[in-house]
Write a protein that holds these residues in place. Sequence first.
Motif, PDB file in Angstrom:
ATOM      1  N   THR A  24      12.189  24.010  -6.274  1.00  0.00           N
ATOM      2  CA  THR A  24      12.327  22.598  -6.628  1.00  0.00           C
ATOM      3  C   THR A  24      13.771  22.144  -6.459  1.00  0.00           C
ATOM      4  N   THR A  25      14.577  22.300  -7.475  1.00  0.00           N
ATOM      5  CA  THR A  25      15.960  21.797  -7.417  1.00  0.00           C
ATOM      6  C   THR A  25      16.777  22.507  -6.344  1.00  0.00           C
ATOM      7  N   GLY A  26      16.537  23.787  -6.120  1.00  0.00           N
ATOM      8  CA  GLY A  26      17.274  24.516  -5.088  1.00  0.00           C
ATOM      9  C   GLY A  26      17.060  23.914  -3.714  1.00  0.00           C
ATOM     10  N   ARG A  27      15.810  23.678  -3.362  1.00  0.00           N
ATOM     11  CA  ARG A  27      15.506  23.080  -2.057  1.00  0.00           C
ATOM     12  C   ARG A  27      16.058  21.662  -1.951  1.00  0.00           C
ATOM     13  N   GLU A  55      22.851  29.121   4.001  1.00  0.00           N
ATOM     14  CA  GLU A  55      22.462  29.226   2.591  1.00  0.00           C
ATOM     15  C   GLU A  55      20.982  28.880   2.422  1.00  0.00           C
ATOM     16  N   GLN A  56      20.518  27.880   3.149  1.00  0.00           N
ATOM     17  CA  GLN A  56      19.105  27.507   3.105  1.00  0.00           C
ATOM     18  C   GLN A  56      18.228  28.674   3.570  1.00  0.00           C
ATOM     19  N   SER A  57      18.650  29.342   4.623  1.00  0.00           N
ATOM     20  CA  SER A  57      17.889  30.467   5.148  1.00  0.00           C
ATOM     21  C   SER A  57      17.816  31.595   4.123  1.00  0.00           C
ATOM     22  N   LYS A  58      18.941  31.895   3.473  1.00  0.00           N
ATOM     23  CA  LYS A  58      18.954  32.942   2.444  1.00  0.00           C
ATOM     24  C   LYS A  58      18.063  32.563   1.269  1.00  0.00           C
ATOM     25  N   MET A  59      18.103  31.288   0.879  1.00  0.00           N
ATOM     26  CA  MET A  59      17.296  30.830  -0.244  1.00  0.00           C
ATOM     27  C   MET A  59      15.806  30.940   0.092  1.00  0.00           C
ATOM     28  N   GLY A  61      14.466  33.017   2.153  1.00  0.00           N
ATOM     29  CA  GLY A  61      14.152  34.443   2.123  1.00  0.00           C
ATOM     30  C   GLY A  61      13.918  34.922   0.704  1.00  0.00           C
ATOM     31  N   ARG A  62      14.757  34.457  -0.214  1.00  0.00           N
ATOM     32  CA  ARG A  62      14.606  34.836  -1.627  1.00  0.00           C
ATOM     33  C   ARG A  62      13.291  34.287  -2.181  1.00  0.00           C
ATOM     34  N   ILE A  63      12.930  33.069  -1.797  1.00  0.00           N
ATOM     35  CA  ILE A  63      11.661  32.482  -2.231  1.00  0.00           C
ATOM     36  C   ILE A  63      10.497  33.349  -1.750  1.00  0.00           C
ATOM     37  N   GLN A  64      10.535  33.774  -0.498  1.00  0.00           N
ATOM     38  CA  GLN A  64       9.464  34.628   0.029  1.00  0.00           C
ATOM     39  C   GLN A  64       9.422  35.970  -0.700  1.00  0.00           C
ATOM     40  N   GLU A  65      10.592  36.543  -0.933  1.00  0.00           N
ATOM     41  CA  GLU A  65      10.676  37.820  -1.626  1.00  0.00           C
ATOM     42  C   GLU A  65      10.097  37.728  -3.039  1.00  0.00           C
ATOM     43  N   LEU A  66      10.504  36.694  -3.784  1.00  0.00           N
ATOM     44  CA  LEU A  66      10.009  36.523  -5.153  1.00  0.00           C
ATOM     45  C   LEU A  66       8.515  36.224  -5.172  1.00  0.00           C
ATOM     46  N   THR A  67       8.061  35.402  -4.255  1.00  0.00           N
ATOM     47  CA  THR A  67       6.637  35.068  -4.191  1.00  0.00           C
ATOM     48  C   THR A  67       5.806  36.335  -3.987  1.00  0.00           C
ATOM     49  N   TYR A  68       6.217  37.164  -3.031  1.00  0.00           N
ATOM     50  CA  TYR A  68       5.496  38.409  -2.760  1.00  0.00           C
ATOM     51  C   TYR A  68       5.526  39.328  -3.985  1.00  0.00           C
ATOM     52  N   LEU A  69       6.714  39.490  -4.565  1.00  0.00           N
ATOM     53  CA  LEU A  69       6.859  40.374  -5.722  1.00  0.00           C
ATOM     54  C   LEU A  69       5.983  39.917  -6.882  1.00  0.00           C
ATOM     55  N   LEU A  70       6.046  38.641  -7.214  1.00  0.00           N
ATOM     56  CA  LEU A  70       5.291  38.127  -8.358  1.00  0.00           C
ATOM     57  C   LEU A  70       3.791  38.137  -8.100  1.00  0.00           C
ATOM     58  N   ASP A  71       3.391  37.875  -6.858  1.00  0.00           N
ATOM     59  CA  ASP A  71       1.958  37.895  -6.520  1.00  0.00           C
ATOM     60  C   ASP A  71       1.376  39.306  -6.606  1.00  0.00           C
ATOM     61  N   ASN A  72       2.237  40.317  -6.444  1.00  0.00           N
ATOM     62  CA  ASN A  72       1.753  41.698  -6.408  1.00  0.00           C
ATOM     63  C   ASN A  72       2.243  42.531  -7.590  1.00  0.00           C
TER      64      ASN A  72
END
Length: 159
Positions: A24-27, A55-59, A61-72
């Motif tokens: 949300t606020t990050g994007r 910075e957008q690209s890193k963010m 990537g972090r969103i994808q990483e967290l999404t995968y981690l939390l989903d699993n």
Amino acid sequence: MAETTWLSQDTFDRLSAELERLKTTGRTEIAARIEEARSEGDLKENGGYHAAREEQSKMEGRIQELTYLLDNAEVGHAPTETSKVAPGLAITAEINGGERKFLLGSREAAEFVDIDVYPESAPLGSAIMGLGVGDETSYTAPNGKVFKVKIIAIDPFTD
């Protein structure tokens, strides 16, 4: 096949809050910075624009990483069964002659706890999974070095 990782409820909640903030606020903030830098003119030599895009690209990537981690993630209290090494337990082991105590779980938990954390998918975690007190094994680190491990204690983790 998705890899399940144990997370305490507290760690899950903190990571969920981070993910929500980034989405949300990050994007919104990074989009505004990119637009501001874009308005400065020539994009080829615009360091602010390129830094914001990186910075957008890193963010993202972090969103994808967290999404995968939390989903699993397997979320909840640490296991209380301590006869065998499992995710969510505090392990005391002798590693190449030195004693170490660590949590077997997600590295994401490391910033929230006062103990070293090793993922069950790491070479050490994979090597000791399912072992009991007194069991011995060895594993090869990514640098090629072989480590001997003996399980000394398996305890419930309390954060």
